[in-house]
Scaffold this active site. Structure first.
Site, short mmCIF file in Angstrom:
data_model
loop_
_atom_site.label_atom_id
_atom_site.label_comp_id
_atom_site.label_asym_id
_atom_site.label_seq_id
_atom_site.Cartn_x
_atom_site.Cartn_y
_atom_site.Cartn_z
N ARG A 23 0.83 -1.23 0.00
CA ARG A 23 0.00 0.00 0.00
C ARG A 23 0.85 1.26 0.00
O ARG A 23 0.49 2.26 0.63
CB ARG A 23 -0.96 0.03 1.19
CG ARG A 23 -2.07 -0.99 1.13
CD ARG A 23 -3.21 -0.48 0.25
NE ARG A 23 -4.30 -1.42 0.21
CZ ARG A 23 -5.44 -1.28 0.89
NH1 ARG A 23 -5.64 -0.23 1.62
NH2 ARG A 23 -6.38 -2.19 0.78
N ARG A 27 -3.51 6.84 0.81
CA ARG A 27 -4.00 8.07 1.44
C ARG A 27 -3.03 8.75 2.40
O ARG A 27 -3.26 9.89 2.79
CB ARG A 27 -5.32 7.77 2.17
CG ARG A 27 -6.49 7.72 1.21
CD ARG A 27 -7.70 7.15 1.87
NE ARG A 27 -7.41 5.79 2.29
CZ ARG A 27 -8.33 4.93 2.76
NH1 ARG A 27 -9.56 5.31 2.88
NH2 ARG A 27 -7.98 3.71 3.10
N ARG A 36 -6.50 11.43 -6.31
CA ARG A 36 -7.74 10.70 -6.03
C ARG A 36 -8.94 11.64 -6.15
O ARG A 36 -9.96 11.29 -6.71
CB ARG A 36 -7.64 10.12 -4.62
CG ARG A 36 -8.89 9.60 -3.98
CD ARG A 36 -9.11 8.15 -4.34
NE ARG A 36 -10.01 7.49 -3.39
CZ ARG A 36 -11.34 7.60 -3.41
NH1 ARG A 36 -11.92 8.36 -4.30
NH2 ARG A 36 -12.07 6.94 -2.53
N ASP A 73 -6.86 -2.75 -7.52
CA ASP A 73 -7.45 -3.35 -6.33
C ASP A 73 -7.82 -4.80 -6.62
O ASP A 73 -7.98 -5.19 -7.78
CB ASP A 73 -8.67 -2.56 -5.86
CG ASP A 73 -9.04 -2.91 -4.42
OD1 ASP A 73 -8.15 -2.85 -3.55
OD2 ASP A 73 -10.19 -3.27 -4.17
N TYR A 148 -15.19 -11.62 0.44
CA TYR A 148 -15.94 -10.38 0.24
C TYR A 148 -17.15 -10.61 -0.67
O TYR A 148 -18.21 -10.03 -0.47
CB TYR A 148 -15.04 -9.31 -0.38
CG TYR A 148 -13.98 -8.77 0.56
CD1 TYR A 148 -14.21 -7.63 1.32
CD2 TYR A 148 -12.73 -9.39 0.65
CE1 TYR A 148 -13.22 -7.12 2.16
CE2 TYR A 148 -11.74 -8.89 1.49
CZ TYR A 148 -11.99 -7.76 2.24
OH TYR A 148 -11.02 -7.25 3.08
O1 CP3 Z 1 -0.05 -1.65 -2.46
C1 CP3 Z 1 -0.33 -0.74 -3.28
O2 CP3 Z 1 0.11 0.42 -3.17
C2 CP3 Z 1 -1.11 -1.11 -4.53
C3 CP3 Z 1 -2.51 -0.93 -4.49
C4 CP3 Z 1 -3.44 -1.83 -3.70
C5 CP3 Z 1 -4.70 -1.37 -3.23
N1 CP3 Z 1 -5.36 -2.42 -2.70
C6 CP3 Z 1 -5.20 0.02 -3.37
C7 CP3 Z 1 -6.32 0.47 -2.54
C8 CP3 Z 1 -3.34 -3.18 -3.35
C9 CP3 Z 1 -2.18 -4.15 -3.55
C10 CP3 Z 1 -4.57 -3.55 -2.73
C11 CP3 Z 1 -4.87 -4.92 -2.27
C12 CP3 Z 1 -6.08 -5.16 -1.48
N2 CP3 Z 1 -7.31 -4.55 -1.64
C13 CP3 Z 1 -6.20 -6.16 -0.49
C14 CP3 Z 1 -5.12 -7.14 -0.09
C15 CP3 Z 1 -4.07 -6.52 0.78
C16 CP3 Z 1 -4.55 -6.05 2.11
O3 CP3 Z 1 -4.45 -4.83 2.34
O4 CP3 Z 1 -4.96 -6.88 2.93
C17 CP3 Z 1 -7.52 -6.11 0.02
C18 CP3 Z 1 -8.09 -6.97 1.12
C19 CP3 Z 1 -8.20 -5.08 -0.71
C20 CP3 Z 1 -9.63 -4.72 -0.60
C21 CP3 Z 1 -9.86 -3.31 -0.29
N3 CP3 Z 1 -9.62 -2.26 -1.15
C22 CP3 Z 1 -10.35 -2.78 0.92
C23 CP3 Z 1 -10.73 -3.60 2.14
C24 CP3 Z 1 -10.40 -1.40 0.75
C25 CP3 Z 1 -10.94 -0.40 1.75
C26 CP3 Z 1 -10.02 -0.19 2.89
C27 CP3 Z 1 -9.27 1.09 2.71
O5 CP3 Z 1 -8.05 1.11 2.97
O6 CP3 Z 1 -9.93 2.06 2.34
C28 CP3 Z 1 -9.91 -1.08 -0.53
C29 CP3 Z 1 -9.73 0.26 -1.13
C30 CP3 Z 1 -8.34 0.61 -1.55
N4 CP3 Z 1 -7.51 -0.18 -2.30
C31 CP3 Z 1 -7.66 1.83 -1.28
C32 CP3 Z 1 -6.40 1.75 -1.89
C33 CP3 Z 1 -5.33 2.80 -1.93
C34 CP3 Z 1 -8.25 3.03 -0.54
C35 CP3 Z 1 -9.16 3.74 -1.48
C36 CP3 Z 1 -9.23 5.22 -1.30
O7 CP3 Z 1 -8.39 5.96 -1.86
O8 CP3 Z 1 -10.17 5.68 -0.65
#
Ligand code: CP3
Length: 335
Positions: A23, A27, A36, A73, A148
Site C-alpha cells: 500500500r 492516502r 484521487r 485493487d 468479500y
Molecule cells: O499496495 C499498493 O500500493 C497497490 C494498491 C493496492 C490497493 N489495494 C489500493 C487500494 C493493493 C495491492 C490492494 C490490495 C487489497 N485490496 C487487499 C489485499 C491486501 C490487504 O491490504 O490486505 C484487500 C483486502 C483489498 C480490498 C480493499 N480495497 C479494501 C478492504 C479497501 C478499503 C479499505 C481502505 O483502505 O480504504 C480497498 C480500497 C483501496 N484499495 C484503497 C487503496 C489505496 C483506498 C481507497 C481510497 O483511496 O479511498
C-alpha cells in the site's frame, strides 16, 4: 544489470535488501489524495491509465523504492466479471452477495480481458518510468476475494466461511472461477510488463488446516503452475496472511518463489533458502523514532541469511507520516 528485487527473487541475498511497502501508494500521501480527488471515484482512478500510473509512481519519486506495485485493487477482477462493486467514501468496498449458483452464473470471465484493458495500459505507462525499480503486478487470491463476494463486503466473513462447510460444491465452484480469472488477469499484467506478481490472501488465516489446503494452497499452486508454464522467468510472491504453521508447507507445495511474512511470522520457522518478504509492523512505522530503529534492526536480524525483500507485515496505515517512510528507507539502506 538485473534489478535488485528480481535478484533476490532468484534466490540471491543482497545487503542492504531491496525495499518496497505494501500500500505504498495511498492516502498517507498528500499527492495521492490530490490525484484521487481529481479522479472522482476509486474505480475511476483504477481505470484511468494515466492517473493509475501517476499514483503508482508517486511513492517511487518521493522515496526511491526498489519496486512499483501496480495501483489497482483485488476487486477489479470480479468487477470485470460483471459484479457491481462499489467503494463508498471511507466505508470500504460493497458488492451484492453471491450465495448461489444462479448469482454465480451472472459473472462472466469473457468480459475480463476487455474490461481490464486500462490496467494493462497503466502498466505500459509505468514501465517507461521505472528505472532500476521492478514492476509488480498483483491479484487477490481466490479465497480472500470469495470472502468479500459471499459476504457482500468486509467484516467477519461468517457467511463465506459457513458457506465453505454448508455448500462446498458452490464454494469450490466460486474458488475455481476466481482461480481461472486470476490466471487470466495476471497473465495479462505480465504481457503488459509486470516483472513479478504477488497473490494477496489477506484472510487465509481464517481457515482451519483442511480448508486452507483446498481453498488457499491448491488455488495458489494452480495459479503458480499455469503462470510458470507460460512465463517461466516471472516470479510469484505468495502472501497467505496469518497462515501461521501452514506458511512453510504453503511455500513448498505451491512452488512460489517467495512468501510474504505477516507481522506474526518468525522467519526461523521457514526453510533457510526460501526468499522472504516483510515483515515490519506497520504500527512501528506509524510510531517512528527509536522504536522504528529497533524494529528495523530486529526484522533484519530475524531474517538472518535468507534472501530478503524488506517490507511491512501488512499495508501501510493512512495515518503514517511520510517522513517516517523516508526514515525507514534511510535505515534499511544504511544496513
Ligand atoms: O499496495 C499498493 O500500493 C497497490 C494498491 C493496492 C490497493 N489495494 C489500493 C487500494 C493493493 C495491492 C490492494 C490490495 C487489497 N485490496 C487487499 C489485499 C491486501 C490487504 O491490504 O490486505 C484487500 C483486502 C483489498 C480490498 C480493499 N480495497 C479494501 C478492504 C479497501 C478499503 C479499505 C481502505 O483502505 O480504504 C480497498 C480500497 C483501496 N484499495 C484503497 C487503496 C489505496 C483506498 C481507497 C481510497 O483511496 O479511498
Amino acid at each position: 544489470m538485473t534489478k535488485r528485487l528480481l535478484r533476490v527473487l532468484n534466490g540471491e541475498r543482497l545487503d542492504p535488501p531491496p525495499l518496497w511497502l505494501m500500500r505504498q501508494a495511498g492516502r498517507y500521501l498528500p499527492e495521492y489524495r490530490a490525484t484521487r480527488a481529481r479522479a472522482g471515484g476509486f474505480l475511476d482512478l483504477c481505470m484511468s491509465p494515466e492517473l493509475a500510473a501517476e499514483v503508482t509512481l508517486q511513492p517511487l519519486r518521493r522515496f526511491g523504492l526498489d519496486a512499483a506495485i501496480l495501483f489497482s485493487d483485488i476487486f477489479v477482477l470480479n468487477w470485470a466479471m460483471g459484479h457491481a462493486v462499489t467503494y463508498g467514501n471511507g466505508e470500504g468496498p460493497r458488492m451484492p452477495p453471491i450465495r448461489d449458483a444462479k448469482a454465480l452464473a451472472t459473472l462472466r470471465l469473457e468480459h475480463v480481458a476487455e474490461r481490464t484493458a486500462p490496467v494493462r495500459d497503466a502498466i505500459r505507462l509505468i514501465a517507461r518510468e521505472l528505472g532500476p525499480a521492478a514492476m509488480i503486478g498483483f491479484a487477490g487470491a481466490p479465497f480472500t476475494v470469495a470472502c468479500y463476494m459471499v459476504d457482500g463486503g468486509g467484516g467477519d466473513f461468517h457467511e463465506a466461511r459457513a458457506m465453505a462447510f454448508r455448500d462446498p460444491g458452490f464454494f469450490t465452484a466460486l474458488i475455481d472461477l476466481l482461480t481461472e480469472g486470476t490466471i487470466a488477469t495476471l497473465g495479462g499484467q505480465i504481457e503488459a510488463g509486470a516483472e513479478v506478481v504477488m497473490l494477496f490472501d489477506t484472510w487465509a488465516g481464517l481457515l482451519p488446516p483442511r480448508l486452507f489446503a483446498t481453498h488457499v494452497t491448491a488455488p495458489a499452486k494452480r495459479i503458480t503452475a499455469a503462470l510458470r508454464a507460460r512465463f517461466p522467468t516471472i516470479p510469484v510472491i505468495g502472501f497467505p496472511r496469518l497462515a501461521g504453521a501452514s506458511l512453510a508447507s504453503y511455500a513448498h507445495e505451491t512452488g512460489v518463489q517467495a512468501v510474504g511474512m505477516d507481522t506474526q511470522t518468525d522467519p526461523a520457522t521457514l526453510p533457510p533458502g526460501l526468499a522472504v518478504q516483510g515483515n515490519l509492523d506497520p504500527l512501528a512505522l506509524l510510531a517512528g523514532g527509536e522504536a522504528l530503529v529497533q524494529e528495523v534492526a530486529a526484522v533484519r536480524r530475524a531474517v538472518g541469511a535468507r534472501p530478503h525483500i524488506f517490507n511491512l507485515g501488512h499495508g501501510i496505515l493512512k495515518e503514517t507520516p511520510p517522513e517516517h517512510v523516508s526514515r525507514l528507507v534511510e535505515l534499511v539502506r544504511a544496513g
